[in-house]
Scaffold this motif. Structure first.
Motif, PDB file in Angstrom:
ATOM      1  N   THR A  10     -15.125  -0.844  -2.798  1.00 44.02           N
ATOM      2  CA  THR A  10     -16.524  -0.547  -3.133  1.00 44.02           C
ATOM      3  C   THR A  10     -16.733   0.953  -3.300  1.00 44.02           C
ATOM      4  O   THR A  10     -17.373   1.405  -4.259  1.00 44.02           O
ATOM      5  CB  THR A  10     -17.454  -1.094  -2.042  1.00 44.02           C
ATOM      6  N   LYS A  11     -16.202   1.730  -2.383  1.00 44.50           N
ATOM      7  CA  LYS A  11     -16.335   3.178  -2.493  1.00 44.50           C
ATOM      8  C   LYS A  11     -15.583   3.709  -3.706  1.00 44.50           C
ATOM      9  O   LYS A  11     -16.064   4.618  -4.405  1.00 44.50           O
ATOM     10  CB  LYS A  11     -15.821   3.838  -1.214  1.00 44.50           C
ATOM     11  N   ALA A  12     -14.401   3.144  -3.965  1.00 39.33           N
ATOM     12  CA  ALA A  12     -13.628   3.594  -5.117  1.00 39.33           C
ATOM     13  C   ALA A  12     -14.375   3.330  -6.421  1.00 39.33           C
ATOM     14  O   ALA A  12     -14.405   4.179  -7.325  1.00 39.33           O
ATOM     15  CB  ALA A  12     -12.269   2.904  -5.131  1.00 39.33           C
ATOM     16  N   ARG A  13     -15.014   2.161  -6.528  1.00 41.07           N
ATOM     17  CA  ARG A  13     -15.769   1.856  -7.750  1.00 41.07           C
ATOM     18  C   ARG A  13     -17.014   2.725  -7.873  1.00 41.07           C
ATOM     19  O   ARG A  13     -17.465   3.002  -8.986  1.00 41.07           O
ATOM     20  CB  ARG A  13     -16.142   0.381  -7.765  1.00 41.07           C
ATOM     21  N   SER A  14     -17.582   3.158  -6.751  1.00 40.62           N
ATOM     22  CA  SER A  14     -18.730   4.054  -6.840  1.00 40.62           C
ATOM     23  C   SER A  14     -18.322   5.413  -7.404  1.00 40.62           C
ATOM     24  O   SER A  14     -19.123   6.083  -8.054  1.00 40.62           O
ATOM     25  CB  SER A  14     -19.361   4.217  -5.456  1.00 40.62           C
ATOM     26  N   LEU A  15     -17.090   5.816  -7.157  1.00 41.67           N
ATOM     27  CA  LEU A  15     -16.588   7.083  -7.702  1.00 41.67           C
ATOM     28  C   LEU A  15     -16.097   6.926  -9.131  1.00 41.67           C
ATOM     29  O   LEU A  15     -16.248   7.835  -9.954  1.00 41.67           O
ATOM     30  CB  LEU A  15     -15.456   7.614  -6.819  1.00 41.67           C
ATOM     31  N   VAL A  16     -15.481   5.773  -9.433  1.00 44.46           N
ATOM     32  CA  VAL A  16     -14.920   5.522 -10.770  1.00 44.46           C
ATOM     33  C   VAL A  16     -15.375   4.134 -11.205  1.00 44.46           C
ATOM     34  O   VAL A  16     -14.709   3.128 -10.912  1.00 44.46           O
ATOM     35  CB  VAL A  16     -13.379   5.620 -10.765  1.00 44.46           C
ATOM     36  N   PRO A  17     -16.520   4.037 -11.883  1.00 44.69           N
ATOM     37  CA  PRO A  17     -17.026   2.703 -12.252  1.00 44.69           C
ATOM     38  C   PRO A  17     -16.086   1.905 -13.138  1.00 44.69           C
ATOM     39  O   PRO A  17     -16.061   0.671 -13.064  1.00 44.69           O
ATOM     40  CB  PRO A  17     -18.345   3.038 -12.970  1.00 44.69           C
ATOM     41  N   GLU A  18     -15.324   2.571 -14.017  1.00 46.51           N
ATOM     42  CA  GLU A  18     -14.442   1.863 -14.939  1.00 46.51           C
ATOM     43  C   GLU A  18     -13.080   1.537 -14.318  1.00 46.51           C
ATOM     44  O   GLU A  18     -12.115   1.197 -15.021  1.00 46.51           O
ATOM     45  CB  GLU A  18     -14.230   2.687 -16.208  1.00 46.51           C
ATOM     46  N   LEU A  19     -12.973   1.621 -13.016  1.00 48.53           N
ATOM     47  CA  LEU A  19     -11.702   1.430 -12.313  1.00 48.53           C
ATOM     48  C   LEU A  19     -11.145   0.024 -12.537  1.00 48.53           C
ATOM     49  O   LEU A  19     -11.862  -0.962 -12.479  1.00 48.53           O
ATOM     50  CB  LEU A  19     -11.911   1.681 -10.825  1.00 48.53           C
ATOM     51  N   GLN A  20      -9.822  -0.057 -12.763  1.00 51.97           N
ATOM     52  CA  GLN A  20      -9.120  -1.343 -12.811  1.00 51.97           C
ATOM     53  C   GLN A  20      -8.508  -1.614 -11.437  1.00 51.97           C
ATOM     54  O   GLN A  20      -7.865  -0.736 -10.859  1.00 51.97           O
ATOM     55  CB  GLN A  20      -8.011  -1.323 -13.868  1.00 51.97           C
ATOM     56  N   ALA A  21      -8.698  -2.809 -10.934  1.00 49.50           N
ATOM     57  CA  ALA A  21      -8.172  -3.174  -9.615  1.00 49.50           C
ATOM     58  C   ALA A  21      -7.360  -4.452  -9.728  1.00 49.50           C
ATOM     59  O   ALA A  21      -7.797  -5.433 -10.324  1.00 49.50           O
ATOM     60  CB  ALA A  21      -9.310  -3.354  -8.617  1.00 49.50           C
ATOM     61  N   MET A  22      -6.157  -4.427  -9.149  1.00 49.30           N
ATOM     62  CA  MET A  22      -5.266  -5.582  -9.138  1.00 49.30           C
ATOM     63  C   MET A  22      -4.843  -5.869  -7.700  1.00 49.30           C
ATOM     64  O   MET A  22      -4.726  -4.951  -6.877  1.00 49.30           O
ATOM     65  CB  MET A  22      -4.023  -5.313  -9.996  1.00 49.30           C
ATOM     66  N   ASP A  23      -4.604  -7.132  -7.413  1.00 46.75           N
ATOM     67  CA  ASP A  23      -4.120  -7.495  -6.082  1.00 46.75           C
ATOM     68  C   ASP A  23      -2.716  -6.943  -5.866  1.00 46.75           C
ATOM     69  O   ASP A  23      -1.844  -7.046  -6.740  1.00 46.75           O
ATOM     70  CB  ASP A  23      -4.106  -9.010  -5.919  1.00 46.75           C
ATOM     71  N   ALA A  24      -2.504  -6.354  -4.713  1.00 44.78           N
ATOM     72  CA  ALA A  24      -1.181  -5.842  -4.384  1.00 44.78           C
ATOM     73  C   ALA A  24      -0.203  -6.997  -4.189  1.00 44.78           C
ATOM     74  O   ALA A  24      -0.568  -8.068  -3.694  1.00 44.78           O
ATOM     75  CB  ALA A  24      -1.244  -4.993  -3.123  1.00 44.78           C
ATOM     76  N   ASP A  25       1.051  -6.757  -4.576  1.00 38.36           N
ATOM     77  CA  ASP A  25       2.092  -7.778  -4.451  1.00 38.36           C
ATOM     78  C   ASP A  25       3.343  -7.119  -3.867  1.00 38.36           C
ATOM     79  O   ASP A  25       4.247  -6.716  -4.603  1.00 38.36           O
ATOM     80  CB  ASP A  25       2.390  -8.398  -5.814  1.00 38.36           C
TER      81      ASP A  25
END
Length: 514
Positions: free
Chosen positions: A64-79
């Protein structure tokens, strides 16, 4: 002296995802990427790529904090399992090309023991540059450290800011480690923080303090890591093998150290791996023999074959011929023989016959013996290659490589010795078509008594110009000349002797006839 490479991949998790095909956004921009893991109902950033780090994102913050800093952020589940499998694949690739001793250094690195391998690339710097260039071509961010010990190489790769590989010269590990932070010793973060609060920032401060009180307070692991980095305590790298790799291992009841004992074990191991190769219809093209010493150090011998082979005696002989490169130290407690490179090989009738059966000349065995003694790159044969220019009409191929489609020209003789590049000479000759009457080469004057020519050749227009005599648009007029002293040379003029657009009218010597 032992030399170890630590390859550090600071953005391994995200780089691996991008290599799998995670592309940019529809407008073509490369968006920041992070991997996340669940943590007590939250989603926490586990790894960030370079773009995300530039935006101030770090592992440990909530998504949530990361998206507040970078709205266009891509997030993937770690594997983590896929990351470990990819790291293993990368290590196996490095093992096939650079060294028999490689191993993953989870979660974001690999070890490569390059002891004795630098000569295959010319020198150590060339090997490291090749590793760096090829890894970058994979799309991976990396930093490389090279040192006498695994601990020092690990510290250099992660704590020395540099845009190129960090190579610690042999014998300089202590000096290089002195100015690095204590956290470079691969100790627990809590121990490093506690030492920092006590005023210990750099490793050199720890070196000069009495060990007893610190070992009692922080445990023996602190000084074990320090001694490993300094080379006072061995830190072996357990070689990584592919699951399908034919290999055999002998653990010895007592350590051995003589060539005769080594030869006996190697013969038994060769018999075991040949049985495995026969079962899968393969022949060995490369053998790696690992000598596991009692002090934890592993030494290797790598030999190759010109053609697939399942000849037990021949394969064992190739390894035994290199035993002088092995230092047994206080003794070898185990030996492993592996076949990292194989090729398809059909069954032969002679494989089941006695050893004294005459099989005819074995050219492959001779090639293998010469190549493993003098180097595989020094053993080759010249083959014809389609080209209008004589210096590009010859290619190098392996000693037993199948013939290509081109054939040698027999209508025009060519010198047995070619100069690369052609050397300029001063010539006295009448233009446009008369042969040289005299020429000066390397400061010596030669008078021409016989000549034949000219034989005209035109440069290959699709090639770029390099050396003056390699101008792809120039005309060459070649002459075979014989001097008063009996020497026979191949000389050419750049240009047709009349039109300056065809060349500068300079002369070069290209070779000498036997």
């Amino acid at each position: 002296m032992r030399r170890v490479v630590s390859l550090f991949l600071p953005h391994w998790s995200t780089d691996r995802l991008r290599r799998k095909g995670l592309g940019p956004s529809p407008d073509g921009a490369r968006l920041p990427l992070v991997t996340v893991v669940p943590d007590h109902g939250r989603r926490v950033v586990a790894a960030v790529d370079l773009e995300a780090r530039r935006h101030g994102l770090t592992p440990g913050m909530t998504l949530t904090k990361a998206r507040s800093l970078v709205p266009e952020l891509q997030a993937m589940d770690a594997d983590p399992e896929a990351d470990a499998a990819g790291l293993r694949s990368l290590a196996l690739w490095a093992g096939r090309r650079y060294s028999p001793i490689v191993a993953p250094d989870p979660p974001d690195g690999i070890w490569v023991d390059i002891t004795g391998c630098a000569a295959l690339f010319g020198n150590e710097t060339s090997l490291v540059k090749d590793l760096h260039r090829r890894t970058v071509a994979f799309g991976l961010s990396l930093q490389i450290g090279v040192a006498d010990t695994a601990g020092c190489a690990h510290a250099a790769a992660r704590h020395v800011p540099a845009g190129r590989p960090v190579i610690i010269e042999p014998g300089q590990s202590r000096k290089a480690l002195a100015l690095l932070p204590i956290s470079a010793l691969r100790i627990e973060a809590g121990v490093a923080e506690a030492l920092r609060k006590l005023g210990f920032e750099r490793i050199e401060q720890l070196m000069g303090e009495p060990r007893g009180p610190f070992a009692k307070r922080f445990g023996r692991g602190l000084y074990r890591r320090l001694d490993q980095a300094l080379g006072m305590v061995p830190e072996p790298i357990d070689p990584l093998f592919a699951d399908s790799l034919p290999r055999a291992r002998r653990g010895l009841l007592e350590p051995i150290g003589t060539s005769e004992a080594f030869a006996q074990v190697i013969g038994d191991l060769a018999s075991d791996v040949v049985a495995q190769l026969t079962a899968i219809g393969k022949g060995a093209r490369r053998l790696d023999c690992f000598f596991h010493r009692v002090d934890g150090i592993t030494q290797t011998i790598r030999v190759g074959t010109a053609a697939p082979s399942r000849d037990i005696a021949h394969l064992a002989k190739l390894v035994i011929s290199r035993l002088e490169t092995v230092d047994p130290g206080f003794g070898v407690e185990a030996i492993t023989l592996a076949v990292p490179l194989m090729d398809t090989m059909g069954s032969r009738q002679a494989e089941g016959l006695a050893d004294d059966v005459q099989r005819g000349p074995n050219l492959a065995a001779l090639v293998d013996a010469l190549a493993n003694r003098f180097g595989h790159r020094r053993l080759y044969r010249d083959t014809p290659r389609p080209s209008a220019m004589p210096e590009r009409a010859i290619a190098q191929a392996g000693p037993l490589a199948p013939p290509g489609g081109a054939s040698w020209r027999i209508d025009h003789p060519r010198p047995s010795r070619m100069l690369t590049p052609p050397e300029p000479v001063q010539v006295t000759a009448m233009l446009p078509d008369h042969p040289p009457a005299m020429f000066v080469w390397r400061g010596k004057r030669h008078r021409v008594v016989r000549a034949d020519g000219p034989e005209r050749m035109q440069g290959e227009w699709w090639r770029e110009a390099g050396h003056e005599a390699d101008n792809p648009y120039a005309v060459r007029d070649y002459f075979q000349v014989e001097t008063a002293t009996g020497g026979r040379y191949w000389i050419f003029r750049l240009g047709d002797g009349e039109n300056p657009a065809t060349g500068p009218m300079r002369w070069f010597i290209h070779g000498a006839f036997a």
